[in-house]
Design a protein around this motif. Structure first.
Motif, PDB file in Angstrom:
ATOM      1  N   ARG A  84      -2.466 -37.523  83.747  1.00  0.00           N
ATOM      2  CA  ARG A  84      -2.936 -37.021  85.044  1.00  0.00           C
ATOM      3  C   ARG A  84      -1.797 -36.524  85.924  1.00  0.00           C
ATOM      4  NH1 ARG A  84      -6.491 -42.413  85.558  1.00  0.00           N
ATOM      5  NH2 ARG A  84      -8.046 -41.944  83.942  1.00  0.00           N
ATOM      6  N   GLN A  85      -0.581 -36.957  85.648  1.00  0.00           N
ATOM      7  CA  GLN A  85       0.561 -36.491  86.434  1.00  0.00           C
ATOM      8  C   GLN A  85       1.216 -35.252  85.838  1.00  0.00           C
ATOM      9  OE1 GLN A  85       3.530 -39.453  87.237  1.00  0.00           O
ATOM     10  NE2 GLN A  85       2.187 -40.696  88.511  1.00  0.00           N
ATOM     11  N   GLN A  86       1.163 -35.111  84.511  1.00  0.00           N
ATOM     12  CA  GLN A  86       1.952 -34.081  83.842  1.00  0.00           C
ATOM     13  C   GLN A  86       1.142 -33.045  83.060  1.00  0.00           C
ATOM     14  OE1 GLN A  86       5.258 -33.844  84.200  1.00  0.00           O
ATOM     15  NE2 GLN A  86       5.449 -35.734  85.390  1.00  0.00           N
ATOM     16  N   HIS A  87      -0.091 -33.364  82.689  1.00  0.00           N
ATOM     17  CA  HIS A  87      -0.777 -32.504  81.725  1.00  0.00           C
ATOM     18  C   HIS A  87      -2.157 -32.001  82.151  1.00  0.00           C
ATOM     19  CE1 HIS A  87       2.337 -33.359  78.767  1.00  0.00           C
ATOM     20  NE2 HIS A  87       2.234 -34.640  79.093  1.00  0.00           N
ATOM     21  N   ASN A 111       1.837 -34.253  95.700  1.00  0.00           N
ATOM     22  CA  ASN A 111       3.083 -33.548  95.414  1.00  0.00           C
ATOM     23  C   ASN A 111       4.265 -34.494  95.254  1.00  0.00           C
ATOM     24  OD1 ASN A 111       4.534 -31.041  95.060  1.00  0.00           O
ATOM     25  ND2 ASN A 111       5.430 -31.394  97.078  1.00  0.00           N
ATOM     26  N   LYS A 112       4.289 -35.567  96.019  1.00  0.00           N
ATOM     27  CA  LYS A 112       5.432 -36.480  95.972  1.00  0.00           C
ATOM     28  C   LYS A 112       5.506 -37.286  94.680  1.00  0.00           C
ATOM     29  CE  LYS A 112       6.081 -36.855 100.974  1.00  0.00           C
ATOM     30  NZ  LYS A 112       5.981 -37.720 102.169  1.00  0.00           N
ATOM     31  N   LEU A 113       4.440 -37.272  93.877  1.00  0.00           N
ATOM     32  CA  LEU A 113       4.490 -37.957  92.589  1.00  0.00           C
ATOM     33  C   LEU A 113       5.457 -37.271  91.635  1.00  0.00           C
ATOM     34  CD1 LEU A 113       0.684 -38.685  92.037  1.00  0.00           C
ATOM     35  CD2 LEU A 113       2.456 -40.322  92.708  1.00  0.00           C
ATOM     36  N   THR A 114       5.542 -35.941  91.740  1.00  0.00           N
ATOM     37  CA  THR A 114       6.403 -35.180  90.825  1.00  0.00           C
ATOM     38  C   THR A 114       7.378 -34.256  91.557  1.00  0.00           C
ATOM     39  OG1 THR A 114       4.715 -33.445  90.667  1.00  0.00           O
ATOM     40  CG2 THR A 114       4.670 -35.194  88.998  1.00  0.00           C
ATOM     41  N   ASN A 115       7.199 -34.089  92.888  1.00  0.00           N
ATOM     42  CA  ASN A 115       8.011 -33.138  93.667  1.00  0.00           C
ATOM     43  C   ASN A 115       8.004 -31.763  93.013  1.00  0.00           C
ATOM     44  OD1 ASN A 115       8.940 -34.936  95.771  1.00  0.00           O
ATOM     45  ND2 ASN A 115      10.201 -35.921  94.199  1.00  0.00           N
ATOM     46  N   PHE A 116       6.809 -31.332  92.593  1.00  0.00           N
ATOM     47  CA  PHE A 116       6.686 -30.115  91.797  1.00  0.00           C
ATOM     48  C   PHE A 116       6.769 -28.847  92.633  1.00  0.00           C
ATOM     49  CE2 PHE A 116       4.033 -27.105  89.238  1.00  0.00           C
ATOM     50  CZ  PHE A 116       4.871 -27.046  88.136  1.00  0.00           C
ATOM     51  N   LYS A 117       6.258 -28.885  93.866  1.00  0.00           N
ATOM     52  CA  LYS A 117       6.245 -27.691  94.703  1.00  0.00           C
ATOM     53  C   LYS A 117       7.022 -27.918  95.990  1.00  0.00           C
ATOM     54  CE  LYS A 117       3.787 -24.918  92.193  1.00  0.00           C
ATOM     55  NZ  LYS A 117       4.359 -23.664  91.681  1.00  0.00           N
ATOM     56  N   GLN A 158       1.208 -29.903  90.944  1.00  0.00           N
ATOM     57  CA  GLN A 158       1.674 -30.754  89.860  1.00  0.00           C
ATOM     58  C   GLN A 158       1.788 -29.909  88.595  1.00  0.00           C
ATOM     59  OE1 GLN A 158      -2.150 -33.285  89.103  1.00  0.00           O
ATOM     60  NE2 GLN A 158      -1.259 -32.828  87.095  1.00  0.00           N
ATOM     61  N   PRO A 159       2.580 -30.343  87.628  1.00  0.00           N
ATOM     62  CA  PRO A 159       2.572 -29.655  86.334  1.00  0.00           C
ATOM     63  C   PRO A 159       1.277 -29.946  85.598  1.00  0.00           C
ATOM     64  CG  PRO A 159       4.008 -31.585  86.267  1.00  0.00           C
ATOM     65  CD  PRO A 159       3.557 -31.448  87.683  1.00  0.00           C
ATOM     66  N   PHE A 160       0.759 -28.961  84.877  1.00  0.00           N
ATOM     67  CA  PHE A 160      -0.452 -29.202  84.086  1.00  0.00           C
ATOM     68  C   PHE A 160      -0.531 -28.213  82.919  1.00  0.00           C
ATOM     69  CE2 PHE A 160      -1.717 -26.585  87.777  1.00  0.00           C
ATOM     70  CZ  PHE A 160      -2.279 -25.474  87.173  1.00  0.00           C
ATOM     71  N   ASP A 161      -1.115 -28.696  81.829  1.00  0.00           N
ATOM     72  CA  ASP A 161      -1.438 -27.859  80.678  1.00  0.00           C
ATOM     73  C   ASP A 161      -2.867 -27.340  80.785  1.00  0.00           C
ATOM     74  OD1 ASP A 161       1.084 -28.448  79.489  1.00  0.00           O
ATOM     75  OD2 ASP A 161       0.258 -30.335  78.737  1.00  0.00           O
ATOM     76  N   PHE A 162      -3.726 -28.128  81.460  1.00  0.00           N
ATOM     77  CA  PHE A 162      -5.111 -27.749  81.688  1.00  0.00           C
ATOM     78  C   PHE A 162      -5.494 -28.084  83.129  1.00  0.00           C
ATOM     79  CE2 PHE A 162      -5.010 -28.197  77.110  1.00  0.00           C
ATOM     80  CZ  PHE A 162      -5.835 -27.173  76.658  1.00  0.00           C
ATOM     81  N   LEU A 163      -6.292 -27.197  83.706  1.00  0.00           N
ATOM     82  CA  LEU A 163      -6.854 -27.431  85.035  1.00  0.00           C
ATOM     83  C   LEU A 163      -8.371 -27.443  84.913  1.00  0.00           C
ATOM     84  CD1 LEU A 163      -6.711 -27.561  88.175  1.00  0.00           C
ATOM     85  CD2 LEU A 163      -6.707 -25.059  88.159  1.00  0.00           C
ATOM     86  N   LEU A 164      -8.994 -28.522  85.390  1.00  0.00           N
ATOM     87  CA  LEU A 164     -10.443 -28.611  85.464  1.00  0.00           C
ATOM     88  C   LEU A 164     -10.862 -28.374  86.906  1.00  0.00           C
ATOM     89  CD1 LEU A 164     -11.178 -31.847  83.357  1.00  0.00           C
ATOM     90  CD2 LEU A 164     -11.090 -29.480  82.566  1.00  0.00           C
ATOM     91  N   ALA A 165     -11.648 -27.349  87.132  1.00  0.00           N
ATOM     92  CA  ALA A 165     -12.123 -27.037  88.483  1.00  0.00           C
ATOM     93  C   ALA A 165     -13.634 -27.189  88.506  1.00  0.00           C
ATOM     94  CB  ALA A 165     -11.714 -25.622  88.877  1.00  0.00           C
ATOM     95  N   ASP A 166     -14.099 -28.304  89.084  1.00  0.00           N
ATOM     96  CA  ASP A 166     -15.515 -28.654  89.066  1.00  0.00           C
ATOM     97  C   ASP A 166     -16.212 -28.080  90.306  1.00  0.00           C
ATOM     98  OD1 ASP A 166     -17.957 -29.762  88.466  1.00  0.00           O
ATOM     99  OD2 ASP A 166     -17.335 -31.848  88.713  1.00  0.00           O
ATOM    100  N   GLU A 167     -16.949 -27.006  90.121  1.00  0.00           N
ATOM    101  CA  GLU A 167     -17.631 -26.300  91.222  1.00  0.00           C
ATOM    102  C   GLU A 167     -16.677 -26.045  92.397  1.00  0.00           C
ATOM    103  OE1 GLU A 167     -21.855 -26.637  92.148  1.00  0.00           O
ATOM    104  OE2 GLU A 167     -21.786 -28.562  91.108  1.00  0.00           O
ATOM    105  N   PRO A 168     -15.629 -25.286  92.164  1.00  0.00           N
ATOM    106  CA  PRO A 168     -14.579 -25.165  93.186  1.00  0.00           C
ATOM    107  C   PRO A 168     -14.943 -24.342  94.408  1.00  0.00           C
ATOM    108  CG  PRO A 168     -14.120 -23.732  91.330  1.00  0.00           C
ATOM    109  CD  PRO A 168     -15.293 -24.566  90.924  1.00  0.00           C
TER     110      PRO A 168
END
Length: 214
Positions: A84-87, A111-117, A158-168
């Motif tokens: 959930r933090q990286q993928h 954002n502070k979990l990974t300081n990604f942005k 966050q970094p991700f390999d997949f994004l799930l957008a549920d009724e965005p």
């Protein structure tokens, strides 16, 4: 992570269903990194359940959910934390924001979990989505449509390999829907990620490579 595979997955609640017509439940389905999918469903067909199985919040199903060659039912808590933090990033239908915190604080918790942005990029997204003046507003005092935009920003920091957008975009006008789609797909492409959008009707106007009926 390159693939998400669902093999003969069926929620327990549907075990007795005899007229199940689905391109996901009880099927062999593969989602590949770098590709764009739309999952369409009628209300009550298990759309949010489908998302919950992928991100590991629920396990009340038969069959297997595989990340590459790993069966997710073997995952321990630390494995899900890493996923959930990286993928995998998930934009929840119900958003799951903290109403007592500001819009900015809700995004920064993630954002502070990974300081990604960096802050400048996040502020730019707020401005693009027409909520640049809401950084210090409490989420509980914002409209649902405004909250949806905050939740999307949070999903992207966050970094991700997949994004799930549920009724965005269920509560967004066409202009904000288009802007959100542009931001989402630009970030997904930058990360080489796969995107799975779910809908029970109104959905982002995107060039989906595959549409699946749940």
């Amino acid at each position: 992570m390159q693939t998400i595979n669902l093999t003969s997955v069926l929620p327990q609640v549907f075990q007795q269903s005899k007229d199940l017509k689905s391109e996901i439940w009880k099927q062999n389905v593969k989602f590949e990194r770098g590709h764009l999918y739309l999952v369409e469903a009628e209300s009550g067909k298990g759309k949010s359940t489908f998302c919950s199985y992928i991100v590991g919040y629920r396990h009340d199903y038969s069959g297997t959910v595989m990340f590459d060659d790993r069966d997710t039912k073997t995952f321990k808590v630390k494995d899900w934390v890493e996923m959930r933090q990286q993928h995998i990033s998930h934009l929840f239908q119900e958003l799951r924001l903290f109403p007592e915190l500001t819009a900015w604080e809700n995004v920064q918790i993630k954002n502070k979990l990974t300081n990604f942005k960096d802050d400048a990029t996040i502020r730019q997204w707020f401005d693009m989505l027409g909520i640049g003046d809401k950084l210090d507003a409490k989420i509980g005092r914002m409209s649902f449509g405004q909250q949806q935009r905050v939740a999307m920003i949070r999903a992207l920091v966050q970094p991700f390999d997949f994004l799930l957008a549920d009724e965005p975009i269920s509560h967004l006008d066409d202009n904000n829907s288009r802007i959100m789609a542009d931001i989402m797909m630009t970030e997904a492409k930058a990360q080489g990620a796969g995107v799975v959008v779910t809908s029970i009707g109104k959905h982002m106007d995107l060039n989906y490579e595959k549409t699946l009926l749940l």
